[in-house]
Write a protein that holds these residues in place. Structure first.
Motif, PDB file in Angstrom:
ATOM      1  N   ALA A  74      -7.352  28.681  31.445  1.00  0.00           N
ATOM      2  CA  ALA A  74      -8.279  29.392  32.619  1.00  0.00           C
ATOM      3  C   ALA A  74      -7.414  30.663  33.027  1.00  0.00           C
ATOM      4  CB  ALA A  74      -7.928  28.638  34.066  1.00  0.00           C
ATOM      5  N   LEU A  75      -6.226  31.044  32.759  1.00  0.00           N
ATOM      6  CA  LEU A  75      -5.513  32.097  33.032  1.00  0.00           C
ATOM      7  C   LEU A  75      -5.750  33.249  31.831  1.00  0.00           C
ATOM      8  CD1 LEU A  75      -1.951  31.283  33.933  1.00  0.00           C
ATOM      9  CD2 LEU A  75      -3.709  32.377  35.237  1.00  0.00           C
ATOM     10  N   LYS A  76      -6.037  32.805  30.594  1.00  0.00           N
ATOM     11  CA  LYS A  76      -6.474  33.532  29.475  1.00  0.00           C
ATOM     12  C   LYS A  76      -7.883  34.169  29.872  1.00  0.00           C
ATOM     13  CE  LYS A  76      -3.447  31.663  26.097  1.00  0.00           C
ATOM     14  NZ  LYS A  76      -3.137  30.653  25.078  1.00  0.00           N
ATOM     15  N   GLU A  77      -8.595  33.338  30.105  1.00  0.00           N
ATOM     16  CA  GLU A  77     -10.120  33.649  30.300  1.00  0.00           C
ATOM     17  C   GLU A  77     -10.392  34.570  31.280  1.00  0.00           C
ATOM     18  OE1 GLU A  77     -12.747  30.377  30.453  1.00  0.00           O
ATOM     19  OE2 GLU A  77     -12.313  29.483  28.704  1.00  0.00           O
ATOM     20  N   LYS A  78      -9.417  34.332  32.568  1.00  0.00           N
ATOM     21  CA  LYS A  78      -9.741  35.108  33.496  1.00  0.00           C
ATOM     22  C   LYS A  78      -9.115  36.501  33.136  1.00  0.00           C
ATOM     23  CE  LYS A  78      -8.001  35.783  38.304  1.00  0.00           C
ATOM     24  NZ  LYS A  78      -9.122  36.531  38.656  1.00  0.00           N
TER      25      LYS A  78
ATOM     26  N   PHE B 117     -11.587  38.342  31.204  1.00  0.00           N
ATOM     27  CA  PHE B 117     -12.674  38.512  32.061  1.00  0.00           C
ATOM     28  C   PHE B 117     -12.304  39.989  32.738  1.00  0.00           C
ATOM     29  CE2 PHE B 117     -16.499  38.412  34.326  1.00  0.00           C
ATOM     30  CZ  PHE B 117     -16.211  38.555  35.730  1.00  0.00           C
ATOM     31  N   ASP B 118     -10.950  39.999  33.549  1.00  0.00           N
ATOM     32  CA  ASP B 118     -10.366  41.120  34.076  1.00  0.00           C
ATOM     33  C   ASP B 118     -10.496  42.421  33.407  1.00  0.00           C
ATOM     34  OD1 ASP B 118      -8.433  39.010  36.199  1.00  0.00           O
ATOM     35  OD2 ASP B 118     -10.536  39.495  36.436  1.00  0.00           O
TER      36      ASP B 118
ATOM     37  N   GLU C 144     -10.522  49.777  32.825  1.00  0.00           N
ATOM     38  CA  GLU C 144     -10.540  50.498  31.851  1.00  0.00           C
ATOM     39  C   GLU C 144      -8.996  51.199  31.796  1.00  0.00           C
ATOM     40  OE1 GLU C 144     -15.008  51.444  31.483  1.00  0.00           O
ATOM     41  OE2 GLU C 144     -13.446  53.198  31.113  1.00  0.00           O
ATOM     42  N   GLY C 145      -8.398  51.505  30.616  1.00  0.00           N
ATOM     43  CA  GLY C 145      -7.042  52.248  30.789  1.00  0.00           C
ATOM     44  C   GLY C 145      -5.979  51.773  31.117  1.00  0.00           C
ATOM     45  N   PHE C 146      -5.970  50.375  31.390  1.00  0.00           N
ATOM     46  CA  PHE C 146      -4.694  49.657  31.954  1.00  0.00           C
ATOM     47  C   PHE C 146      -4.572  48.345  31.000  1.00  0.00           C
ATOM     48  CE2 PHE C 146      -3.760  52.012  35.725  1.00  0.00           C
ATOM     49  CZ  PHE C 146      -4.916  52.491  36.424  1.00  0.00           C
ATOM     50  N   LEU C 147      -5.174  48.659  29.942  1.00  0.00           N
ATOM     51  CA  LEU C 147      -5.154  47.433  29.066  1.00  0.00           C
ATOM     52  C   LEU C 147      -3.552  46.730  28.782  1.00  0.00           C
ATOM     53  CD1 LEU C 147      -8.224  48.009  26.933  1.00  0.00           C
ATOM     54  CD2 LEU C 147      -7.846  46.091  28.693  1.00  0.00           C
ATOM     55  N   ASP C 148      -2.856  47.699  28.307  1.00  0.00           N
ATOM     56  CA  ASP C 148      -1.438  47.176  27.810  1.00  0.00           C
ATOM     57  C   ASP C 148      -0.784  46.603  28.993  1.00  0.00           C
ATOM     58  OD1 ASP C 148      -0.802  49.899  25.749  1.00  0.00           O
ATOM     59  OD2 ASP C 148      -1.571  47.935  25.474  1.00  0.00           O
ATOM     60  N   GLU C 149      -0.789  47.183  30.014  1.00  0.00           N
ATOM     61  CA  GLU C 149      -0.047  46.528  31.377  1.00  0.00           C
ATOM     62  C   GLU C 149      -0.545  45.291  31.700  1.00  0.00           C
ATOM     63  OE1 GLU C 149       0.898  49.445  34.552  1.00  0.00           O
ATOM     64  OE2 GLU C 149       0.384  47.777  35.864  1.00  0.00           O
ATOM     65  N   ASN C 150      -2.046  45.292  31.522  1.00  0.00           N
ATOM     66  CA  ASN C 150      -2.537  43.831  31.953  1.00  0.00           C
ATOM     67  C   ASN C 150      -2.109  42.814  30.877  1.00  0.00           C
ATOM     68  OD1 ASN C 150      -4.357  42.763  33.775  1.00  0.00           O
ATOM     69  ND2 ASN C 150      -5.929  42.679  32.459  1.00  0.00           N
ATOM     70  N   HIS C 151      -2.307  43.120  29.486  1.00  0.00           N
ATOM     71  CA  HIS C 151      -1.858  42.355  28.605  1.00  0.00           C
ATOM     72  C   HIS C 151      -0.320  41.884  28.940  1.00  0.00           C
ATOM     73  CE1 HIS C 151      -2.130  40.302  24.807  1.00  0.00           C
ATOM     74  NE2 HIS C 151      -1.002  41.028  24.496  1.00  0.00           N
TER      75      HIS C 151
ATOM     76  N   SER D  70       1.262  41.768  31.367  1.00  0.00           N
ATOM     77  CA  SER D  70       1.324  40.986  32.743  1.00  0.00           C
ATOM     78  C   SER D  70       0.816  39.527  32.495  1.00  0.00           C
ATOM     79  CB  SER D  70       0.896  41.521  33.864  1.00  0.00           C
ATOM     80  OG  SER D  70      -0.485  41.143  34.173  1.00  0.00           O
ATOM     81  N   ASN D  71      -0.154  39.535  31.667  1.00  0.00           N
ATOM     82  CA  ASN D  71      -0.761  38.165  31.228  1.00  0.00           C
ATOM     83  C   ASN D  71       0.280  37.284  30.396  1.00  0.00           C
ATOM     84  OD1 ASN D  71      -2.731  36.533  29.120  1.00  0.00           O
ATOM     85  ND2 ASN D  71      -2.989  36.361  31.215  1.00  0.00           N
ATOM     86  N   LEU D  72       0.941  37.886  29.567  1.00  0.00           N
ATOM     87  CA  LEU D  72       2.108  37.301  28.762  1.00  0.00           C
ATOM     88  C   LEU D  72       3.103  36.815  29.606  1.00  0.00           C
ATOM     89  CD1 LEU D  72       2.471  39.314  25.555  1.00  0.00           C
ATOM     90  CD2 LEU D  72       1.379  37.256  25.632  1.00  0.00           C
ATOM     91  N   GLU D  73       3.724  37.527  30.455  1.00  0.00           N
ATOM     92  CA  GLU D  73       4.590  37.041  31.513  1.00  0.00           C
ATOM     93  C   GLU D  73       4.195  36.035  32.248  1.00  0.00           C
ATOM     94  OE1 GLU D  73       6.648  41.556  32.255  1.00  0.00           O
ATOM     95  OE2 GLU D  73       5.348  40.614  33.618  1.00  0.00           O
ATOM     96  N   GLN D  74       2.797  35.924  32.712  1.00  0.00           N
ATOM     97  CA  GLN D  74       2.510  34.964  33.474  1.00  0.00           C
ATOM     98  C   GLN D  74       2.481  33.714  32.618  1.00  0.00           C
ATOM     99  OE1 GLN D  74      -1.942  35.189  34.439  1.00  0.00           O
ATOM    100  NE2 GLN D  74      -1.387  35.257  36.541  1.00  0.00           N
ATOM    101  N   LEU D  75       1.895  33.726  31.359  1.00  0.00           N
ATOM    102  CA  LEU D  75       2.019  32.567  30.601  1.00  0.00           C
ATOM    103  C   LEU D  75       3.562  32.032  30.508  1.00  0.00           C
ATOM    104  CD1 LEU D  75      -0.822  33.600  27.998  1.00  0.00           C
ATOM    105  CD2 LEU D  75      -1.080  31.736  29.939  1.00  0.00           C
ATOM    106  N   GLU D  76       4.416  32.892  29.967  1.00  0.00           N
ATOM    107  CA  GLU D  76       5.757  32.563  29.923  1.00  0.00           C
ATOM    108  C   GLU D  76       6.587  31.839  31.256  1.00  0.00           C
ATOM    109  OE1 GLU D  76       7.407  36.222  26.929  1.00  0.00           O
ATOM    110  OE2 GLU D  76       8.199  35.637  28.800  1.00  0.00           O
ATOM    111  N   ALA D  77       5.955  32.512  32.098  1.00  0.00           N
ATOM    112  CA  ALA D  77       6.264  31.900  33.493  1.00  0.00           C
ATOM    113  C   ALA D  77       5.754  30.409  33.559  1.00  0.00           C
ATOM    114  CB  ALA D  77       6.068  32.605  34.918  1.00  0.00           C
ATOM    115  N   LEU D  78       4.578  30.415  33.289  1.00  0.00           N
ATOM    116  CA  LEU D  78       3.965  29.077  33.459  1.00  0.00           C
ATOM    117  C   LEU D  78       4.646  28.030  32.654  1.00  0.00           C
ATOM    118  CD1 LEU D  78       1.296  27.975  34.758  1.00  0.00           C
ATOM    119  CD2 LEU D  78       0.271  27.897  32.600  1.00  0.00           C
ATOM    120  N   ASP D  79       4.873  28.356  31.379  1.00  0.00           N
ATOM    121  CA  ASP D  79       5.728  27.607  30.267  1.00  0.00           C
ATOM    122  C   ASP D  79       6.848  27.077  31.109  1.00  0.00           C
ATOM    123  OD1 ASP D  79       7.720  27.690  27.794  1.00  0.00           O
ATOM    124  OD2 ASP D  79       5.869  26.595  27.722  1.00  0.00           O
ATOM    125  N   ARG D  80       7.641  27.770  31.706  1.00  0.00           N
ATOM    126  CA  ARG D  80       9.066  27.460  32.403  1.00  0.00           C
ATOM    127  C   ARG D  80       8.607  26.623  33.489  1.00  0.00           C
ATOM    128  NH1 ARG D  80      10.341  33.202  32.055  1.00  0.00           N
ATOM    129  NH2 ARG D  80       9.639  33.564  34.235  1.00  0.00           N
TER     130      ARG D  80
END
Lengths: 247, 239
Positions: free
Chosen positions: B116-120, B123-124, B129-136, B138-148
């Motif tokens: 769900a987080l990856k799909e969202k 989609f986001d 536009e132009g904020f892709l790196d930061e968004n990516h 933050s998504n990785l950090e989110q998934l790491e936090a979820l893992d913990r």
């Protein structure tokens, strides 16, 4: 350094102490400063001045004076103690706790039953609590944020999937609710260690009802807080002897 | 009648039990208990029969009853030891069964969240536009936090080491019946008594003089052990 200077400095220290005991902290600090100017390598002048600064809540100066005192005498209980307090004021919890632990260690070595040890212990317990509180607030906020992100993502995905399905809506909705409940449980477990509850009974004294500090076990197999038990034994023995002597 | 029924069940040699019909064993035991509610053997074998059916909670209850009755009758009897072993094994099986279920449920939920987080995120991203790196990132950090988070939620079910203060320094096993010596050190009662008898009358670690009458049951540690086992059923496993 001439003997006269040393003698003068000592007199200034005593003057400072007199001012201090009268509550005239600015004057005390001035006296200690003069003593330091005459004899800068006497650690007690620095710790005394630090005590003065502490009374006036001038924590930066407390820290500076304590560090200097420690340089001159690395075993100064008071210096480590007040350095710890000063660091806590700056919210440097980890370092503050370290300094207080050092002070407690030195204090216990010098005079285990002294009033200082009790005071330091209290300050250390409070410091550890503040350290926990600071970190757990951060952890709670992070957990809450992540939980909300997951909930949002799961709900959106569910809506999206629902729009693709036909005729299975109820079941899908129910499974989404179950999913959110399960998620709630997971985040509650992850947050558990940070939620204050009761300390387990077997870690608490049955008399004080507080967590043990120095537990001792009696022949009955029951464990008590040492100080409280000794107190009890003293009083009971006294009462018994008194009663006997008055028969 | 009661004696006849329970004797029939309990006089079966172990090997025959393995081959015999556990349902019959269960029926016979229940009958025996109706006639004599204090029959140690009946509760014991009822427990074993229920475990065979994977009715762990009920099996544990029957074995606990058997242990209780057995200790009342003859605390040092061989039966008590046998029942205790069976009970420890039963509690382990109960934990294993439930933790497998919990692990699977956790894993499924975790994967659902990750998806769900990856799909969202995808989609986001398509909306930004132009904020892709930061968004990516933050998504990785989110998934790491979820893992913990999921690792913490799974922790109680992951076998690790039992804390030292709950284990005897001689057996290196979790305490069953801890006793404390004047030195302040706690030992497994049986093993310490054995040591005092066979090796010498001194504390195994500090070597100060020690005799049986000086030993005190460490009730606090016993409580702590039970609390730990309640939270971490994997620790019931006996090698």
């Amino acid at each position: 350094m001439s003997p006269t200077a040393a003698k003068q400095a000592e007199q200034l220290r005593l003057d400072g102490n007199t001012y201090f005991n009268k509550g005239r902290f600015a004057a005390a600090i001035e006296a200690y400063t003069e003593a330091i100017t005459l004899c800068p390598n006497v650690p007690i002048y620095w710790t005394n001045r630090a005590l003065g600064h502490r009374k006036r809540n001038n924590w930066t100066k407390v820290e500076d004076d304590c560090r200097r005192a420690i340089q001159l005498d690395s075993n100064s209980v008071k210096a480590h103690y007040m350095l710890g307090l000063a660091l806590l004021q700056k919210e440097e919890y980890a370092e503050g706790v370290k300094a207080l632990e050092k002070a407690l260690d030195l204090g216990r070595g010098a005079n285990p039953k002294g009033y200082m040890v009790e005071e330091i212990w209290q300050a250390l317990a409070k410091a550890k609590y503040m350290e926990w509180e600071h970190e757990s607030t951060k952890r709670s906020w992070e957990l809450q944020t992540l939980k909300e992100a997951c909930e949002t993502a799961l709900k959106e995905k569910h809506l999206f999937d629902s729009s693709e399905l036909e005729g299975f809506l109820d079941e899908n909705h129910r499974s989404n609710l179950e999913q959110l409940e399960a998620l709630d449980r997971v985040f509650r477990i992850a947050a558990e260690a940070d939620i204050p509850t009761d300390v387990p009974d077997y870690l608490c004294c049955k008399i004080t009802l507080d967590i043990f500090r120095d537990p001792v076990i009696a022949p009955s197999g029951l464990t008590y807080e040492r100080e409280v038990l000794l107190d009890h034994l003293e009083k009971v023995t006294f009462d018994f002897n008194f009663a006997c002597s008055n028969l």
